[in-house]
Structure formats: C-alpha cells, structure tokens
Design an enzyme around this catalytic site. Structure first.
Site, PDB file in Angstrom:
ATOM      1  N   LYS A  43       0.274  11.692   6.024  1.00  0.00           N
ATOM      2  CA  LYS A  43       0.720  10.557   6.565  1.00  0.00           C
ATOM      3  C   LYS A  43       1.256   9.507   6.240  1.00  0.00           C
ATOM      4  CE  LYS A  43      -2.197   7.651   7.682  1.00  0.00           C
ATOM      5  NZ  LYS A  43      -2.590   6.129   7.535  1.00  0.00           N
ATOM      6  N   LYS A  96       0.803  -1.262   0.051  1.00  0.00           N
ATOM      7  CA  LYS A  96       0.012  -0.101  -0.172  1.00  0.00           C
ATOM      8  C   LYS A  96       0.716   1.247   0.027  1.00  0.00           C
ATOM      9  CE  LYS A  96      -3.828   2.662   0.459  1.00  0.00           C
ATOM     10  NZ  LYS A  96      -4.341   2.790   1.390  1.00  0.00           N
TER      11      LYS A  96
END
Length: 294
Positions: A234, A166
């Site tokens: 993030k 991811k």
C-alpha cells in the site's frame, strides 16, 4: 490528557496501551470490536470516542480508512471542538492529508501528521521514531503523548510533510530490502553460505539497518508480520501516486511494486514484507536459511 485513540491494529494497540500506562485518560475505538486496552475506556464509534477529547490519535490502515473514521457515519467530525488536535499515525497520501486538515480547520481543529517507524517491537517498547508535519505549537502540546510512545520526534515541516517524508523513507526500505533479497538469492544459488555473506555485509559499507533488522528473521525462516506485506505494498503504491502527481519517475520502485503484486498473488500479503524473498527463491529453485533453520 484526554485522548481518543482510534485503530488497535499491530501498531495501534501497543501505542494506545503505552499512552494509558503513562497516565492519560484514554478512550479507544477499533473497527473490529473485541480488542481491549488495559486502563482505557471503549467507545462504540469514533464520534463517541472523540467526545470531550483534547487529542484524537489515529492509526488505521489507509487513506480511505482515515477519511471514514473522521468524516464518515459516526465519524470524529461530529465531536470536533475548537482547540482539539487530530494526530494521524497512519501512512496515507500527503495530498489527502492537506485536504483533511483544510476540512477541519474552520472548526478550530489542528491536524498533525505523525507517521512513525520502528515496527511492532518499537510500538510495544515505546521506542518509535515519529516523522511529523504540523505547527510547532501543536507538536509541543503533543510531546507528552509522543514521549509515551516513542524515543524521538523529527518535525519535517508543515502539515503533510510527515507523510511525504514517510513515503520517502519506505521507498528506501523497499528498495534496499529488494536488493538484499536478490543478493541472498543469487549467492545461495551460486553456493555461497548465507551466514558468511551476512558477516561480510555487516563488516563493509554494504551494511544497513534494514539488513541488520531483517537478516535474523530470514535465516530462521520467520515471516511473522512485523510490517505486513500488504501494508508495505500500500505504501509503495502511495509513493508511486505521489511521485506521479509531481512528475517524478521512480523506475526502481516501479519494478519492486511488480514483485509485491506477484507476492500478493502467491498469497503472501499477510506475511511480513520480507516474504517477497520467497518469490525470488521460487524462481531460482533455492531457499535461503541459516544453520539453525536448516
């Protein structure tokens, strides 16, 4: 299946809703009370939600949030039982994922990392693509839940490999979009029509899924968060940290991270990550828009 679903944010609420619609017995918990999922019970704590569950599914903001939900006060750890599966659709540190999996393993609990792609529209429509790390047997048990929320599952390897993949995917999204945003800004400054440029992009090898998805929102000046800038930022930081751990240099992403830092300072953190374009526009003294938004 008896499912505890923890985290009812932009993605989690729709995901939990689709699991309940599919006929599973769902109990939900959210850090901020007040969110309701039709057909699901509401629990006051993660521990209460996980009581008696076969699967605990999480979709929370970051690595610290996962740790608190599982191992903190009133956390899931109190309710762990042998044979339970924890499935984590948050995007968090691969190294932390391994540590968390090791902490619950002695109790006979499996950890499957299952971050996804597809944005809030995919979550709503049940068309998410899951990027999964874990034992094949555990993933097989989760297939009815994956089917309720998504259209495809890609097993990338053992636990933590879903998270690692991811990060690699979001690295590409961030860098591709930055190139697109810079091209739009420069072309607009040079007097090129944005809509005509997009037609050219779509007709050539420059085209990409990122451009195709984001272009209509940009032309309409719609920066409503499908994927908030703060969360992409993030993920960029997570990617840079993971790269540092294995001594890999990511110079392009390091530069993009600086753009996100400045966009955050401009107050854009809760807008879609496409709002990084507005920073480039401000520096160039232009605004990219289509004829409808003009």
């Amino acid at each position: 299946m008896r499912v505890a679903f923890l985290g009812l944010g932009i993605m989690g609420h729709s995901m939990a809703t689709n699991v309940a619609k599919a006929g599973h017995e769902v109990t939900v918990w959210n850090r901020t009370p007040g969110k309701v999922v039709e057909g699901a019970n509401i629990a006051p704590t993660p521990a209460a939600a996980a009581q008696g569950a076969e699967v605990v599914w999480m979709c929370v903001s970051d690595t610290d949030a996962v740790e608190k939900v599982v191992f903190g006060h009133d956390g899931v750890e109190q309710s762990l039982t042998e044979g339970m599966i924890i499935a984590d659709s948050s995007t968090i540190s691969p190294a932390a994922t391994l540590k968390f999996a090791e902490r619950v393993a002695p109790q006979g609990v499996a950890w499957v990392d299952a971050p996804m792609t597809g944005s809030k529209i995919g979550a709503r429509d049940g068309t998410l693509v899951f990027i999964v790390g874990g034992e094949e047997s555990q993933i097989e048990r989760l297939k009815p839940l994956f089917a309720a929320m998504g259209k495809k599952i890609f097993r990338m390897g053992e636990t933590s490999k879903g998270q690692a993949t991811k990060l690699a995917m979001n690295l590409q999204i961030a860098v591709i979009f930055e190139g697109f945003a810079e091209a739009l800004t420069l072309a607009t400054k040079l007097g090129v029509d944005a809509e005509k440029l997009l037609q050219l992009i779509e007709a050539t090898m420059v085209r990409s899924g990122v451009v195709e998805y984001k272009a209509p929102f940009i032309l309409n000046r719609d920066f409503t968060p499908n994927f908030p800038l703060r969360l992409m930022h993030k993920d960029i930081r997570l990617t840079l940290e993971a790269a540092k751990e294995v001594r890999v240099k990511l110079p392009a992403l390091e530069t993009v991270e600086e753009i996100y830092e400045m966009a955050t300072e401009d107050g854009n953190q809760d807008l879609d990550y496409a709002a990084t374009l507005t920073l480039l526009e401000k520096w160039a003294g232009v605004q990219v828009k289509g004829k409808v938004a003009a």
